[in-house]
Design a protein around this motif. Sequence first.
Motif, PDB file in Angstrom:
ATOM      1  N   ALA A 275      -6.178  -5.282  -0.089  1.00 48.52           N
ATOM      2  CA  ALA A 275      -5.708  -3.916  -0.357  1.00 48.52           C
ATOM      3  C   ALA A 275      -6.890  -2.953  -0.381  1.00 48.52           C
ATOM      4  N   LEU A 276      -7.987  -3.378  -0.994  1.00 43.02           N
ATOM      5  CA  LEU A 276      -9.180  -2.512  -1.030  1.00 43.02           C
ATOM      6  C   LEU A 276      -9.736  -2.282   0.371  1.00 43.02           C
ATOM      7  N   GLN A 277      -9.650  -3.321   1.213  1.00 40.32           N
ATOM      8  CA  GLN A 277     -10.066  -3.159   2.612  1.00 40.32           C
ATOM      9  C   GLN A 277      -9.230  -2.091   3.315  1.00 40.32           C
TER      10      GLN A 277
ATOM     11  N   LEU B 121       0.870  -1.171   0.000  1.00 38.56           N
ATOM     12  CA  LEU B 121       0.000   0.000   0.000  1.00 38.56           C
ATOM     13  C   LEU B 121       0.909   1.223   0.000  1.00 38.56           C
ATOM     14  N   GLN B 122       0.394   2.344  -0.534  1.00 36.73           N
ATOM     15  CA  GLN B 122       1.263   3.526  -0.668  1.00 36.73           C
ATOM     16  C   GLN B 122       0.644   4.760  -0.044  1.00 36.73           C
ATOM     17  N   ILE B 123       1.413   5.374   0.852  1.00 38.19           N
ATOM     18  CA  ILE B 123       1.019   6.643   1.456  1.00 38.19           C
ATOM     19  C   ILE B 123       2.046   7.696   1.042  1.00 38.19           C
TER      20      ILE B 123
ATOM     21  N   ARG C 216      -2.402   3.673  -3.014  1.00 38.65           N
ATOM     22  CA  ARG C 216      -2.846   2.274  -2.983  1.00 38.65           C
ATOM     23  C   ARG C 216      -3.272   1.997  -1.567  1.00 38.65           C
ATOM     24  N   PRO C 217      -4.505   1.640  -1.294  1.00 38.59           N
ATOM     25  CA  PRO C 217      -5.600   1.580  -2.277  1.00 38.59           C
ATOM     26  C   PRO C 217      -5.932   2.971  -2.806  1.00 38.59           C
ATOM     27  N   TYR C 218      -6.451   3.004  -4.017  1.00 36.82           N
ATOM     28  CA  TYR C 218      -6.760   4.274  -4.667  1.00 36.82           C
ATOM     29  C   TYR C 218      -8.088   4.788  -4.145  1.00 36.82           C
ATOM     30  N   PRO C 219      -8.118   6.026  -3.656  1.00 36.82           N
ATOM     31  CA  PRO C 219      -9.366   6.520  -3.057  1.00 36.82           C
ATOM     32  C   PRO C 219     -10.369   7.002  -4.112  1.00 36.82           C
TER      33      PRO C 219
END
Lengths: 310, 413
Positions: B229-231, B132-134, B299-302
Amino acid sequence: MSEQIATIYKRMKDLPSTHILGAGTPMCAGCGGLQALHEVYDILGEKTVFVNAAGCMTLLAVYPFTPFRGSWLYTSMSSAPAGAQGVRDALDILLAKGRIPPEEDLAVAVLTGDGSAYGMGLSATSGAIERGLDFLYLCYDNEGYGNTGQQTSPATPHGAKTATATGPAGFGGYKKDLFAIWAAHRPAYVATVIGTEPLDLARKIEKAKAMKGPRLIIALAPCPTGWDFDPQQTVEVGKLAVKTGIWPLKEYENGQVTHTKVPSQRVPVEEYLKKQGRFAHLFAPQRDEATLAEIQAQVDAYWAGMEGEQ
Amino acid sequence: MTRALITGNQAAAWGARLARAEYVPAFPITPQTEIIETLAKWIDHGAMDCRMVMLESEHSMITAAGAAAATGVRVFTATSSQGLMYAMEMLYSVPGMRAPLVLVNVSRGLQTPLTLEPDHNDVLAARDSGFLQIHCATCQEVLDQTLIAYRLAEHHKVRLPVLVNLDGFYLSFTREPVEIPEPAAVDRFLPGYDAETTRFHAGEPVSQGVAVLGSSPYSYFRYEDHLAALQGLPAYEAIAAEFAAQFGRDYAPVELYRSDDAEFALFMIGSFATKAKDAVDRMREAGWRVGLVRPRLLRPYPDAALRRALAGKRGVAVVDQNLSLGKGGILHSELASVLYGQPDAPPILASFIGGLGGRDIGPEEFFEMIRIVRQAAETGITPPPRLLFTENELREVRKMQAIAHVERKEAAK
Ligand SMILES: Cc1ncc(C[n+]2csc(CCOP(=O)(O)OP(=O)(O)O)c2C)c(N)n1
Ligand code: SF4
Ligand SMILES: [Mg+2]
């Protein structure tokens, strides 16, 4: 050999009589690598986590089945020793903090082929040894990239035909001396073994198991598929590898290399080569005397260099 | 709580320290090195109870990180650019092990040509890995998001590694005032590591990272990872809300700056958004209704938040500090994919590439981008993608070439 450590494996009947590695794996019939793994695992025991690199053995654990009673971690072709580092360090942290009791600890063993050990994973292995990682490395050496169809690897011997050395002379290069490369790192222990000498193998694994630090084992792995011989010949091929002196059984410890089984009268190497399709071009349509002599001379030179050591 | 003037790298190190990371596999690379050096100093002097190991490569470093996380400890690691690329095989391998860990990436452009300066091609190359990416814009955010990242990674419904990104130089080496929370407060927000069932120990053998035969189990696990990832989106929202309640700093998945009533929006990630905010203020003064939309989470893409934020806008300028060679801006195509066909989607989605290899984006350029978007909104014609490059920059390169030519001729005499 440091005979101070009393072995429990004095004769063949002392060896474990049942294997703990399950049957029904997808390995080829007569796989010398699997034979060695069986023997090694019996001595290491199920409290072992195998950290694997890409190769034939990767297909031992295929979801949702595994022949291992203990744990398994597949990493990549090049970084199994780094995986072992992460597991060992994490276990040590958990032990130190009391988050797992000592009986929950695991021995960490790397399991890779020669392509990984001699080549792509060598940097990761060198790093792990230099960091003094407490692990056992088992390389099953089938002298080629077996899983992808036996292409030439850094462990392929001179003259062998492989999927990428198909010309009349076979592979023109020479097998890399991984034992010497490993030993040059001055780890706790390095040994060569072969599944067809189970007593010698058992003693070495027993000894390695009792040690701390990096312990590295190369098992020559006669490979019916890649070397082109009948699977029922695996034991014969393995025995000849030792009898001809082409696969010296030795160990490194405390800066000393010791041969653990010196063939009293070495059988000519061609007896070993003759059994394998990958060397067939050395015998027919004509004998390639020059190459046969060269291979023999190399083996002779190796043992000549060892004289007096015993 | 203390307030300190620290760099983005030090903020990342503080994040790892306050998170009580137990294991740090490390490897140096500019502009990340300060992170591991800071941690090493703390560990060596007893300020941090942690084990650091220098690996011999980033590929090994991520392997060790994943293996240790899979064994059951809290892991932190950091890299940048070529290091991230070198680790790429393992970046894709670790998420499927469902072993949570936090990786800080300090963005830096990729060779060739070789550069030390920042852009986002490195981190976006890891976009599809399952990490996941922040993305952070300030040093404070780097520290706070590192803490949030652990909660997200370890969330029961997620269990995936998280990458926290900050820009090389602009954040990594820039000192900003940062509030360093009290350890006890962080402990309340982020309790000790719970490995759940992801661990190696003798009593309960497990097989990790195993092969599958056939497409059914392969698809099954890939879908599982994707759904996890969507969660991450609702999980992140809840964690960020909790963080805001406890520490008073709000990190919604998408940052909105003066965008509610805006006709036009700038869309970008990372520290240059700070420059964009300043430009927005100036454009507002000039009477242009402009805002900024900055996803923190890539990621996840909002999706929904971005659709909401941009609904009804007349045009959007997407500023990509990356370049997918032969295609264009990566953020642009991603944004287009969530806006296309939406009833209120902005009719103009203009693409601008800039900030490559540390290139600045000046206030006048933000003005120019919005001017182009406004014009496009009038004509209804989307402008072609623009590669930001001024005559001066071209002159600079030509000058280098001219000097090299002269020198070569001189040498040949
Ligand atoms: C990075 C990478 N490159 C190539 C491969 C393809 N590959 C899988 S197994 C293998 C051969 C490995 O050879 P070796 O280590 O000798 O093991 P063996 O197959 O002989 O058991 C190769 C090249 C891979 N899995 N990963
Ligand atoms: S190819 Fe060789 S090493 Fe691989 S499984 Fe078959 S026999 Fe064993
Ligand atoms: Mg092999």
